[in-house]
Design a protein around this motif. Structure first.
Motif, mmCIF file in Angstrom:
data_model
loop_
_atom_site.group_PDB
_atom_site.id
_atom_site.type_symbol
_atom_site.label_atom_id
_atom_site.label_comp_id
_atom_site.label_asym_id
_atom_site.label_seq_id
_atom_site.Cartn_x
_atom_site.Cartn_y
_atom_site.Cartn_z
ATOM 1 N N UNK A 127 0.710 -1.350 0.033
ATOM 2 C CA UNK A 127 0.012 0.034 0.031
ATOM 3 C C UNK A 127 0.902 1.176 -0.026
ATOM 4 N N UNK A 128 2.097 1.324 0.801
ATOM 5 C CA UNK A 128 2.790 2.627 0.904
ATOM 6 C C UNK A 128 3.819 2.687 -0.421
ATOM 7 N N UNK A 129 3.959 1.619 -1.082
ATOM 8 C CA UNK A 129 4.878 1.891 -2.270
ATOM 9 C C UNK A 129 4.361 2.052 -3.575
ATOM 10 N N UNK A 130 5.232 2.656 -4.324
ATOM 11 C CA UNK A 130 4.591 2.916 -5.677
ATOM 12 C C UNK A 130 5.394 2.202 -6.965
ATOM 13 N N UNK A 131 6.598 1.557 -6.424
ATOM 14 C CA UNK A 131 7.482 1.338 -7.410
ATOM 15 C C UNK A 131 7.816 -0.247 -7.137
ATOM 16 N N UNK A 132 8.127 -0.790 -8.180
ATOM 17 C CA UNK A 132 8.576 -2.400 -8.163
ATOM 18 C C UNK A 132 9.436 -2.469 -6.915
ATOM 19 N N UNK A 160 1.550 -10.337 -6.060
ATOM 20 C CA UNK A 160 1.422 -8.933 -5.803
ATOM 21 C C UNK A 160 2.885 -8.535 -6.322
ATOM 22 N N UNK A 161 3.861 -9.118 -6.155
ATOM 23 C CA UNK A 161 5.115 -8.718 -6.382
ATOM 24 C C UNK A 161 5.321 -8.751 -8.024
ATOM 25 N N UNK A 162 4.729 -10.181 -8.633
ATOM 26 C CA UNK A 162 4.736 -10.064 -10.076
ATOM 27 C C UNK A 162 3.799 -8.882 -10.578
ATOM 28 N N UNK A 163 2.840 -8.768 -10.145
ATOM 29 C CA UNK A 163 2.145 -7.439 -10.535
ATOM 30 C C UNK A 163 2.670 -5.949 -10.713
ATOM 31 N N UNK A 164 3.399 -5.847 -9.569
ATOM 32 C CA UNK A 164 4.261 -4.624 -9.461
ATOM 33 C C UNK A 164 5.392 -4.549 -10.294
ATOM 34 N N UNK A 165 5.880 -5.699 -10.808
ATOM 35 C CA UNK A 165 6.958 -5.857 -11.659
ATOM 36 C C UNK A 165 8.424 -6.001 -10.779
ATOM 37 N N UNK A 170 17.494 -7.371 -15.405
ATOM 38 C CA UNK A 170 16.578 -6.432 -15.912
ATOM 39 C C UNK A 170 15.743 -5.467 -15.004
ATOM 40 N N UNK A 171 15.515 -6.276 -13.884
ATOM 41 C CA UNK A 171 14.839 -5.620 -12.860
ATOM 42 C C UNK A 171 15.587 -4.143 -12.265
ATOM 43 N N UNK A 172 17.033 -4.440 -12.055
ATOM 44 C CA UNK A 172 17.787 -3.322 -11.542
ATOM 45 C C UNK A 172 17.886 -2.360 -12.660
ATOM 46 N N UNK A 173 18.138 -2.636 -13.524
ATOM 47 C CA UNK A 173 18.283 -1.789 -14.799
ATOM 48 C C UNK A 173 16.976 -0.732 -15.091
ATOM 49 N N UNK A 192 15.854 3.800 -14.262
ATOM 50 C CA UNK A 192 15.274 4.639 -15.155
ATOM 51 C C UNK A 192 13.689 5.030 -14.807
ATOM 52 N N UNK A 193 13.009 4.100 -13.941
ATOM 53 C CA UNK A 193 11.701 4.179 -13.967
ATOM 54 C C UNK A 193 11.131 5.529 -13.003
#
Length: 336
Positions: free
Chosen positions: A206-211, A236-241, A328-331, A335-336
């Motif tokens: 709820x508190x976060x907005x990024x993967x 939930x983790x998958x849905x958030x990327x 890919x996640x850390x890349x 930039x997100x």
């Protein structure tokens, strides 16, 4: 030096090797690594050559294109000031090893540089923190950690701190913890939910907005330990990327504590794949922080997982789990 033959690519989201070396006999009151007391100091002083699971020279000989997240572990029972002393000791040790072994390892300052570092035959060393007990009441130390290029922070260990509550407690993310999460996202420091209890996990959602990440957590449906993720958490983790690192710890792979087999590992990976985790599963070994399957000890044997996954799921999935998903996640996080 670049590789003469095609290497196996490995990206590991969590190990405790830095603490095991940096704090060997230097913080006796902290209770670190009592099991290492009998090991000669000469074998517990260098990241390149040691008696730990992970040593740079052994990994280099194994011909891995290798990115390793090296965590500074801060236990829950420490006061903020005590935890800060430990963080600084581990940070300074890491910097000394980077300088001393520059031919073997280079720190990751920007994740978009990881592929170039590993293709040049060096370990891409990413500095992370496990346990935020050194952050209490002020965000100053969080920003200092970000300035030291800490790329990921596990909010708690098993207990409760000023940020959130771990899996042996029942409270959730604190008001201050929500501020920490927002500040981490602003500094592009990945929020790591491994070790959180269920309430804190969903509060972070709820508190976060990024993967975000679960750097070293397995499937609770396969092994019912509270350190593992429920199916809803994983989705939930998958849905958030986000990204989930498979933990090698025996107790989190199978419930009876026995030495896990290759099939025991495959049960977790297969379950996560069936939940849509093809691009979210990674490795989170917990080397030097737990007892791992005998066939994965020491760390230069980690390539056996790639062979196992390729045989069971195909080379593309094996490459994704062992390196590409985490890279890919850390890349993206840069930039997100």
């Amino acid at each position: 030096m670049p590789f003469e033959t095609a290497p196996t690519y490995i990206f590991d989201l969590h190990c405790d090797t830095l603490d095991r070396l940096a704090l060997h006999k230097s913080f006796p009151d902290a209770g670190f690594m009592e099991q290492d007391a009998a090991i000669p100091d000469a074998r517990m002083s260098s990241l390149a050559s040691n008696d730990c699971h992970i040593a740079l020279d052994r990994m280099a000989k194994a011909q891995y294109a290798w990115c390793q997240c090296f965590a500074a572990f801060i236990p829950d029972h420490m006061s903020a000031d005590w935890g800060w002393q430990v963080f600084c000791a581990v940070r300074d040790f890491f910097q000394s090893q980077l300088a001393e072994h520059a031919a073997l390892i280079e720190q990751v300052h920007d994740a978009r540089d990881i592929r170039g570092i590993v293709d040049n035959g060096k370990c891409a060393g990413m500095f992370t923190v496990e346990g935020g007990s050194f952050i209490e009441g002020s965000l100053d130390r969080l920003h200092a950690a970000a300035d030291a290029d800490v790329k990921m922070l596990t909010l708690t260990w098993n207990g409760k701190n000023a940020i959130a509550s771990g899996n042996v407690t029942t409270d959730g993310l604190s008001t201050f913890g929500a501020q920490v999460v927002r500040a981490m996202e602003q500094r592009r420091m990945v929020v790591d939910v491994s070790h959180l209890n269920d309430t804190s996990f969903w509060d972070v959602v709820k508190a976060s907005s990024r993967p975000f990440a679960a750097s070293h957590s397995n499937s609770r449906a396969v092994c019912g330990h509270p350190r593992n993720l429920t199916d809803d958490m994983f989705r939930a983790l998958v849905d958030r990327g986000g990204i989930v690192g498979f933990n090698f710890c025996r107790d989190f792979v199978r419930g009876d504590g026995a030495d896990p087999t290759r099939d025991d590992v495959l049960f977790h990976i297969d379950h996560f794949l069936k939940l849509g985790g093809e691009h979210a599963i990674a490795l989170g070994s917990d080397y030097d922080g737990c007892d791992v399957p005998s066939w994965l000890e020491p760390a230069q044997r980690v390539g056996e997982l790639h062979t196992l996954f390729a045989h069971e799921f195909g080379a593309e999935i094996a490459n994704a789990i062992c390196f590409e998903n985490a890279a890919a996640f850390f890349e993206r996080n840069e930039v997100l």
